[in-house]
Design an enzyme around this catalytic site. Structure first.
Site, PDB file in Angstrom:
ATOM      1  N   TYR A  98       2.464  -4.218   7.990  1.00  0.00           N
ATOM      2  CA  TYR A  98       3.412  -4.230   9.109  1.00  0.00           C
ATOM      3  C   TYR A  98       3.532  -5.648   9.665  1.00  0.00           C
ATOM      4  O   TYR A  98       4.617  -6.086  10.016  1.00  0.00           O
ATOM      5  CB  TYR A  98       2.955  -3.258  10.209  1.00  0.00           C
ATOM      6  CG  TYR A  98       2.954  -1.820   9.758  1.00  0.00           C
ATOM      7  CD1 TYR A  98       4.137  -1.091   9.689  1.00  0.00           C
ATOM      8  CD2 TYR A  98       1.776  -1.194   9.381  1.00  0.00           C
ATOM      9  CE1 TYR A  98       4.150   0.222   9.261  1.00  0.00           C
ATOM     10  CE2 TYR A  98       1.777   0.126   8.953  1.00  0.00           C
ATOM     11  CZ  TYR A  98       2.964   0.827   8.895  1.00  0.00           C
ATOM     12  OH  TYR A  98       2.962   2.128   8.461  1.00  0.00           O
ATOM     13  N   CYS A 129       9.484   2.856   2.325  1.00  0.00           N
ATOM     14  CA  CYS A 129       8.537   2.750   3.435  1.00  0.00           C
ATOM     15  C   CYS A 129       7.108   3.056   2.977  1.00  0.00           C
ATOM     16  O   CYS A 129       6.150   2.652   3.640  1.00  0.00           O
ATOM     17  CB  CYS A 129       8.949   3.652   4.589  1.00  0.00           C
ATOM     18  SG  CYS A 129       9.293   5.356   4.136  1.00  0.00           S
TER      19      CYS A 129
END
Length: 162
Positions: A98, A129
């Site tokens: 992230y 993702c």
């Protein structure tokens, strides 16, 4: 805008493919939370976009596809769309954290916002993702569940364990 959907059996359970007239709008998991990807006016059917998405996903699961070409029509905020675009840039078989995505987007302190946008990605698998992991290298949240995330990463890495 009306959306058309069809079901796709997969090695990870029954997926729901959703398309608008512009492109694929969602790939949803069998036990997806109903409010994760809010789409209205769904009708069951098929379209050329859904047929293309089905073929490409079947090829992916069979190990014959590393790039998707189906047109996409993700519904989200400008920030979410920027995160989803960044996800699409993660190469097949690779992962990013992230924090790496936040830095790539020019806002290194936006790790949590990137995580939230990642969690709202409506087009699972195709907008990858599942390729986002924690800074420690551990698997973190995934709408399809951590077992599905591990499966997808192992599929992309030729069966190599993470």
């Amino acid at each position: 805008m009306a959306f058309v959907f069809k079901y796709l059996p997969s090695p990870l359970g029954l997926l729901t493919l959703v398309a608008s007239d512009k492109g694929l709008a969602a790939v949803l998991w069998e036990d997806d939370k109903p409010d994760r990807v809010p789409l209205k006016a769904l009708e069951q059917g098929t379209t050329p976009i859904l047929a293309q998405a089905e073929q490409e996903l079947n090829d992916y699961f069979a190990g014959r596809r590393t790039v998707f070409t189906v047109p996409l029509d993700a519904q989200g905020t400008p920030f979410q769309k920027s995160v989803w675009d960044a996800l699409s840039g993660i190469p097949f078989g690779e992962t990013r954290s992230y924090g790496q995505l936040a830095r790539q987007l020019g806002n290194p302190s936006a790790m949590r916002a990137v995580g939230a946008a990642n969690g709202r990605n409506p087009i699972s698998i195709i907008v990858p993702c599942h390729r986002v992991i924690g800074a420690s290298g551990k698997l973190t949240g995934f709408a399809g569940g951590l077992e599905a995330k591990a499966y997808l990463l192992e599929l992309e890495q030729g069966g190599r364990l993470l």
